[in-house]
Design an enzyme around this catalytic site. Structure first.
Site, PDB file in Angstrom:
ATOM      1  N   HIS A   7       0.835  -1.205   0.000  1.00 21.10           N
ATOM      2  CA  HIS A   7       0.000   0.000   0.000  1.00 21.10           C
ATOM      3  C   HIS A   7       0.869   1.254   0.000  1.00 21.10           C
ATOM      4  O   HIS A   7       1.499   1.586   0.998  1.00 21.10           O
ATOM      5  CB  HIS A   7      -0.883  -0.021   1.256  1.00 21.10           C
ATOM      6  CG  HIS A   7      -1.833   1.110   1.357  1.00 21.10           C
ATOM      7  ND1 HIS A   7      -1.809   1.992   2.422  1.00 21.10           N
ATOM      8  CD2 HIS A   7      -2.846   1.522   0.546  1.00 21.10           C
ATOM      9  CE1 HIS A   7      -2.771   2.882   2.273  1.00 21.10           C
ATOM     10  NE2 HIS A   7      -3.416   2.621   1.143  1.00 21.10           N
ATOM     11  N   GLU A  34       0.794  -0.835  -4.942  1.00 13.66           N
ATOM     12  CA  GLU A  34      -0.374   0.029  -5.073  1.00 13.66           C
ATOM     13  C   GLU A  34       0.064   1.482  -5.050  1.00 13.66           C
ATOM     14  O   GLU A  34       0.981   1.851  -4.308  1.00 13.66           O
ATOM     15  CB  GLU A  34      -1.360  -0.248  -3.935  1.00 13.66           C
ATOM     16  CG  GLU A  34      -2.680   0.492  -4.031  1.00 13.66           C
ATOM     17  CD  GLU A  34      -2.713   1.819  -3.298  1.00 13.66           C
ATOM     18  OE1 GLU A  34      -3.721   2.542  -3.437  1.00 13.66           O
ATOM     19  OE2 GLU A  34      -1.739   2.151  -2.575  1.00 13.66           O
ATOM     20  N   ASP A  36      -1.518   5.793  -5.676  1.00 15.60           N
ATOM     21  CA  ASP A  36      -2.536   6.768  -6.030  1.00 15.60           C
ATOM     22  C   ASP A  36      -1.936   7.716  -7.050  1.00 15.60           C
ATOM     23  O   ASP A  36      -0.769   8.124  -6.905  1.00 15.60           O
ATOM     24  CB  ASP A  36      -2.965   7.574  -4.800  1.00 15.60           C
ATOM     25  CG  ASP A  36      -3.458   6.686  -3.678  1.00 15.60           C
ATOM     26  OD1 ASP A  36      -4.524   6.073  -3.850  1.00 15.60           O
ATOM     27  OD2 ASP A  36      -2.778   6.602  -2.640  1.00 15.60           O
ATOM     28  N   HIS A  49      -1.295  10.901  -2.663  1.00 17.30           N
ATOM     29  CA  HIS A  49      -2.630  10.546  -2.180  1.00 17.30           C
ATOM     30  C   HIS A  49      -3.523  11.752  -1.959  1.00 17.30           C
ATOM     31  O   HIS A  49      -4.625  11.837  -2.505  1.00 17.30           O
ATOM     32  CB  HIS A  49      -2.531   9.741  -0.882  1.00 17.30           C
ATOM     33  CG  HIS A  49      -3.861   9.348  -0.318  1.00 17.30           C
ATOM     34  ND1 HIS A  49      -4.583  10.149   0.555  1.00 17.30           N
ATOM     35  CD2 HIS A  49      -4.633   8.244  -0.520  1.00 17.30           C
ATOM     36  CE1 HIS A  49      -5.719   9.565   0.874  1.00 17.30           C
ATOM     37  NE2 HIS A  49      -5.785   8.408   0.235  1.00 17.30           N
ATOM     38  N   GLU A 117      -4.615   3.534  -8.441  1.00 19.29           N
ATOM     39  CA  GLU A 117      -5.866   4.157  -8.007  1.00 19.29           C
ATOM     40  C   GLU A 117      -5.965   5.568  -8.567  1.00 19.29           C
ATOM     41  O   GLU A 117      -5.098   6.408  -8.339  1.00 19.29           O
ATOM     42  CB  GLU A 117      -5.982   4.202  -6.477  1.00 19.29           C
ATOM     43  CG  GLU A 117      -7.294   4.855  -6.046  1.00 19.29           C
ATOM     44  CD  GLU A 117      -7.479   4.996  -4.550  1.00 19.29           C
ATOM     45  OE1 GLU A 117      -8.365   5.797  -4.148  1.00 19.29           O
ATOM     46  OE2 GLU A 117      -6.757   4.332  -3.789  1.00 19.29           O
TER      47      GLU A 117
END
Length: 295
Positions: A7, A34, A36, A49, A117
């Site tokens: 993450h 992962e 953003d 993020h 994301e």
């Protein structure tokens, strides 16, 4: 077999989204990375993020007002630890573009899932999706297979925004798309989907309708993956089991506690997004019977 997705990188060891966090995640054997993504003022797809700079840098203000060069002049790592091994990049190399993360994943020379994301609302609208796909195409991303060129890196996309997934669907197969959901109060949901909006009955209804539209895309298979929070899974275990039984990909976030991991594995969840991929893998392995052991 459980898959461990780092993450924002190994973001307990090093500051989230930094080169150091991702280098460490790969060294720790994470199955996936992962991130953003958002757009800078000069149109670069950067890993970040929050919509603002305040929490993860030594600056304030909106991310979208800064160029990539300006972001690279900030301290984005010492709030976690100022100790950066030479193997993890120097201070000026910590802010990454999506293309640079793709290159890191390819250089690992092993199977890696790159989980992207799309952060919304974005002041640039769906230019974010278009720029994201362009950045991946620069690394020979193939939409049909999801692979980056001849590498063992595959890419998938996720968002809380139904409109983001709908926009991506014209270029991305449904199996590579995932709806993110959380267990939120009405006010928190409105704030998540429309920051700064008062939680009036109309705003709540609009937010719930947007979530419902996303769930409908999952139900009819247009979006193949489902990405609930741990809290959502705790509140809806039967729905989790049903989705697993249907063969859907479930990737749950953010799983750092071994008790949560055990609970999710017991429901059949196969992918865990975690800030501590190496530690969680080891902790979960220690609580599970070895393959072939009698029940």
């Amino acid at each position: 077999m459980t898959t461990f997705i780092a993450h924002r990188g190994a973001s307990t060891a090093y500051a989230e989204h930094t080169r150091a966090a991702y280098v460490q995640a790969l060294a720790d054997g994470a199955d996936g990375l992962e991130c953003d993504v958002q757009l800078t003022a000069d149109g670069e797809v950067v890993l970040w993020h929050d919509p603002t700079l305040d929490r993860t840098s030594d600056a304030t203000g909106d991310l979208h007002d800064r160029t990539l060069a300006e972001l690279r002049g900030l301290d984005t790592f010492s709030w976690r630890t100022a100790d950066l091994p030479t193997s993890h990049g120097d201070a000026a190399a910590q802010v990454l573009t999506l293309g640079e993360l793709a290159a890191l994943a390819i250089e690992a020379d092993r199977p890696v899932v790159l989980v992207v994301e799309l952060k919304h609302p974005s002041p640039f609208g769906h230019a974010l999706e278009d720029a994201t796909l362009a950045a991946l195409r620069a690394h020979a991303w193939d939409s049909a297979s999801g692979r980056l060129g001849e590498s063992d890196v595959t890419v998938c996309f996720m968002s809380f925004s139904t409109s983001s997934l709908e926009h991506l669907a014209s270029d991305v197969p449904g199996d590579a798309l995932m709806l993110l959901v959380d267990e939120l109060s009405d006010a928190a949901l409105v704030e998540d989907l429309a920051p700064g909006t008062e939680a009036t009955p109309e705003a709540v209804a609009s937010a719930r309708a947007a979530v419902g539209r996303g769930l409908a895309l999952v139900a009819d298979g247009a979006v193949g993956g489902f990405g609930p929070s741990v809290a959502w899974c705790r509140a809806h275990p039967d729905e989790v089991r049903d989705l697993v039984a249907q063969g859907r990909t479930l990737r749950v976030w953010t799983v750092d506690d071994v008790a949560d991991a055990e609970f999710l594995v017991s429901l059949g969840v196969g992918e865990l997004t975690t800030n501590t991929p190496r530690e969680l893998r080891a902790a979960l392995a220690a609580t599970q019977p070895p393959p072939g052991a009698a029940a």
